[in-house]
Enzyme design. Structure first.
Site, short mmCIF file in Angstrom:
data_model
loop_
_atom_site.label_atom_id
_atom_site.label_comp_id
_atom_site.label_asym_id
_atom_site.label_seq_id
_atom_site.Cartn_x
_atom_site.Cartn_y
_atom_site.Cartn_z
N ASN A 171 2.73 -1.38 -14.01
CA ASN A 171 1.31 -1.34 -13.63
C ASN A 171 0.76 -2.76 -13.71
O ASN A 171 1.45 -3.67 -14.19
CB ASN A 171 0.52 -0.37 -14.51
CG ASN A 171 0.59 -0.76 -15.97
OD1 ASN A 171 0.14 -1.83 -16.36
ND2 ASN A 171 1.19 0.10 -16.80
N VAL A 216 9.86 4.84 -15.83
CA VAL A 216 10.92 3.83 -15.82
C VAL A 216 10.46 2.57 -16.57
O VAL A 216 11.28 1.89 -17.21
CB VAL A 216 11.38 3.55 -14.36
CG1 VAL A 216 10.35 2.86 -13.54
CG2 VAL A 216 12.70 2.81 -14.36
N ASP A 217 9.18 2.29 -16.53
CA ASP A 217 8.61 1.13 -17.25
C ASP A 217 8.88 1.26 -18.75
O ASP A 217 9.38 0.32 -19.40
CB ASP A 217 7.10 1.09 -16.95
CG ASP A 217 6.44 -0.22 -17.31
OD1 ASP A 217 7.14 -1.16 -17.73
OD2 ASP A 217 5.20 -0.30 -17.16
N SER A 271 6.51 4.03 -7.36
CA SER A 271 5.29 4.81 -7.07
C SER A 271 5.51 6.31 -6.91
O SER A 271 4.54 7.04 -6.71
CB SER A 271 4.54 4.30 -5.82
OG SER A 271 3.87 3.08 -6.08
N THR A 272 6.76 6.79 -6.99
CA THR A 272 6.99 8.22 -6.72
C THR A 272 6.90 9.10 -7.97
O THR A 272 7.11 10.31 -7.89
CB THR A 272 8.35 8.46 -6.04
OG1 THR A 272 9.40 8.11 -6.95
CG2 THR A 272 8.48 7.67 -4.76
N GLY A 273 6.60 8.48 -9.13
CA GLY A 273 6.44 9.26 -10.35
C GLY A 273 4.95 9.52 -10.59
O GLY A 273 4.31 10.20 -9.79
N VAL A 274 4.40 8.95 -11.64
CA VAL A 274 3.00 9.24 -11.98
C VAL A 274 2.02 8.69 -10.94
O VAL A 274 0.88 9.14 -10.89
CB VAL A 274 2.61 8.74 -13.39
CG1 VAL A 274 3.48 9.38 -14.45
CG2 VAL A 274 2.61 7.25 -13.49
N TYR A 275 2.47 7.80 -10.06
CA TYR A 275 1.59 7.29 -9.00
C TYR A 275 1.59 8.21 -7.76
O TYR A 275 0.83 7.97 -6.81
CB TYR A 275 1.95 5.86 -8.63
CG TYR A 275 1.42 4.81 -9.60
CD1 TYR A 275 0.70 5.16 -10.73
CD2 TYR A 275 1.65 3.45 -9.37
CE1 TYR A 275 0.22 4.20 -11.60
CE2 TYR A 275 1.16 2.48 -10.24
CZ TYR A 275 0.45 2.85 -11.35
OH TYR A 275 -0.04 1.90 -12.21
N1 AR6 Z 1 15.90 5.01 -14.14
C1 AR6 Z 1 15.63 5.16 -12.83
N2 AR6 Z 1 14.54 5.79 -12.34
C2 AR6 Z 1 13.68 6.30 -13.26
C3 AR6 Z 1 13.88 6.20 -14.66
C4 AR6 Z 1 15.05 5.53 -15.09
N3 AR6 Z 1 15.33 5.35 -16.39
N4 AR6 Z 1 12.83 6.82 -15.28
C5 AR6 Z 1 12.04 7.31 -14.33
N5 AR6 Z 1 12.53 7.01 -13.10
P1 AR6 Z 1 7.33 6.16 -12.60
P2 AR6 Z 1 5.34 4.96 -10.76
C6 AR6 Z 1 12.00 7.33 -11.76
O1 AR6 Z 1 6.39 7.22 -13.01
O2 AR6 Z 1 5.17 6.25 -10.05
C7 AR6 Z 1 4.29 3.78 -15.68
O3 AR6 Z 1 3.58 4.30 -16.76
C8 AR6 Z 1 11.04 8.47 -11.62
O4 AR6 Z 1 11.72 9.71 -11.59
O5 AR6 Z 1 8.17 5.50 -13.64
O6 AR6 Z 1 5.53 3.72 -9.95
C9 AR6 Z 1 3.87 2.36 -15.30
O7 AR6 Z 1 3.47 1.61 -16.43
C10 AR6 Z 1 10.37 8.14 -10.30
O8 AR6 Z 1 11.21 8.57 -9.22
O9 AR6 Z 1 6.55 4.95 -11.83
C11 AR6 Z 1 2.73 2.61 -14.36
O10 AR6 Z 1 1.52 2.81 -15.06
C12 AR6 Z 1 10.35 6.61 -10.28
O11 AR6 Z 1 11.25 6.21 -11.34
C13 AR6 Z 1 3.12 3.87 -13.64
O12 AR6 Z 1 4.01 4.57 -14.53
C14 AR6 Z 1 8.99 6.00 -10.52
O13 AR6 Z 1 8.28 6.79 -11.47
C15 AR6 Z 1 3.86 3.58 -12.36
O14 AR6 Z 1 4.07 4.79 -11.68
#
Ligand code: AR6
Length: 183
Positions: A33, A42-43, A126-130
Site C-alpha cells: 500500500n 502477500v505484504d 490488487s486481486t486480494g483485499v483491493y
Molecule cells: N504468495 C503469493 N501470493 C500471495 C501470497 C503469498 N504468500 N499471499 C497472498 N497472495 P493482497 P492487494 C495473493 O490482498 O489486493 C495488503 O494489506 C492473494 O491471494 O495481498 O494488492 C497491503 O498492505 C492475491 O491473489 O494484495 C495493501 O494494503 C494477491 O496475492 C493491500 O493488502 C494480492 O492480494 C493490497 O491489496
C-alpha cells in the site's frame, strides 16, 4: 507447481502456484500500500519472511504512489530484492484502475532492468483485499509484462506467482496468447 511456461523472445515466462516468499529469484514484487509500511496478504507474508530490517528500509522510502514501485533489499528472503508496487483499489473500473495496475507491472520490469536483475516474480497485484477482478487483472498483468520486456532485454525470467489454482489458471490462459511453449 508450474502450470504454463512460454518462451517469448529471450525471456521465459511462467505461471506457477506457490508462496512468493519461497522463491529464489533476483526480485519478488510485493503488493504493497502507499505507506510501504506493511499490511496483510502477500505484504504481511513478505515482511514476516524478510525480517524487521525490511520495514526499517521501507521507512526511509517515504511511501509510494499508486501505480508506482520502489526497490529494497530482500534481507532474510531467498530473493535478493523486493520491489514494492502499489496497486489500485477496485472502484468498479471508473478510476483508471486498469492503467494503474498496468503501471505496477511496467515499473516492476523497469526497475529490474535499471538494477541489472534478470529474474522477477510477481503476485496477482490488487486481486486480494483491493478486489480487482482476477480475470481482468491477469490479462493486464501478462500483456503489460510481455510489452515491457521488449524494452528490457536483461530480464530473462518472469514468474507469475499465484496463490490459488484458479489464479494460476487465469495467468496460464493469458500466457497461451504469447510466444511458444517451453519445457
Ligand atoms: N504468495 C503469493 N501470493 C500471495 C501470497 C503469498 N504468500 N499471499 C497472498 N497472495 P493482497 P492487494 C495473493 O490482498 O489486493 C495488503 O494489506 C492473494 O491471494 O495481498 O494488492 C497491503 O498492505 C492475491 O491473489 O494484495 C495493501 O494494503 C494477491 O496475492 C493491500 O493488502 C494480492 O492480494 C493490497 O491489496
Amino acid at each position: 507447481m508450474t502450470l504454463s511456461a512460454r518462451q517469448i523472445g529471450k525471456a521465459r515466462l511462467e505461471a506457477i502456484v506457490a508462496d512468493i516468499t519461497t522463491l529464489r529469484v533476483d526480485a519478488i514484487v510485493n503488493a504493497a500500500n502507499s505507506s510501504l509500511l506493511g499490511g496483510g496478504g502477500v505484504d504481511g507474508a513478505i515482511h514476516r519472511a524478510a525480517g524487521p530490517e525490511l520495514l526499517a528500509e521501507c521507512r526511509t522510502l517515504k511511501g509510494c504512489k499508486t501505480g508506482d514501485a520502489k526497490i529494497t533489499k530482500g534481507y532474510r528472503l531467498p530473493a535478493r530484492h523486493v520491489i514494492h508496487a502499489v496497486g489500485p483499489i477496485w472502484h468498479g473500473g471508473t478510476q483508471n484502475e486498469d492503467a494503474l495496475l498496468a503501471s505496477c507491472y511496467r515499473r516492476g520490469i523497469e526497475l529490474c532492468q535499471a538494477h541489472g536483475l534478470g529474474s522477477v516474480a510477481f503476485p496477482a497485484i490488487s486481486t486480494g483485499v483491493y478486489h480487482f477482478p482476477p480475470d481482468r487483472a491477469a490479462a493486464i498483468a501478462v500483456k503489460t509484462v510481455v510489452d515491457a520486456l521488449t524494452a528490457a532485454s536483461g530480464v530473462t525470467h518472469v514468474t507469475f506467482c499465484c496463490f490459488s489454482a484458479a489464479s494460476g489458471q487465469l495467468h496460464a490462459a493469458e500466457l497461451a496468447n504469447f510466444g511458444s511453449p517451453c519445457a
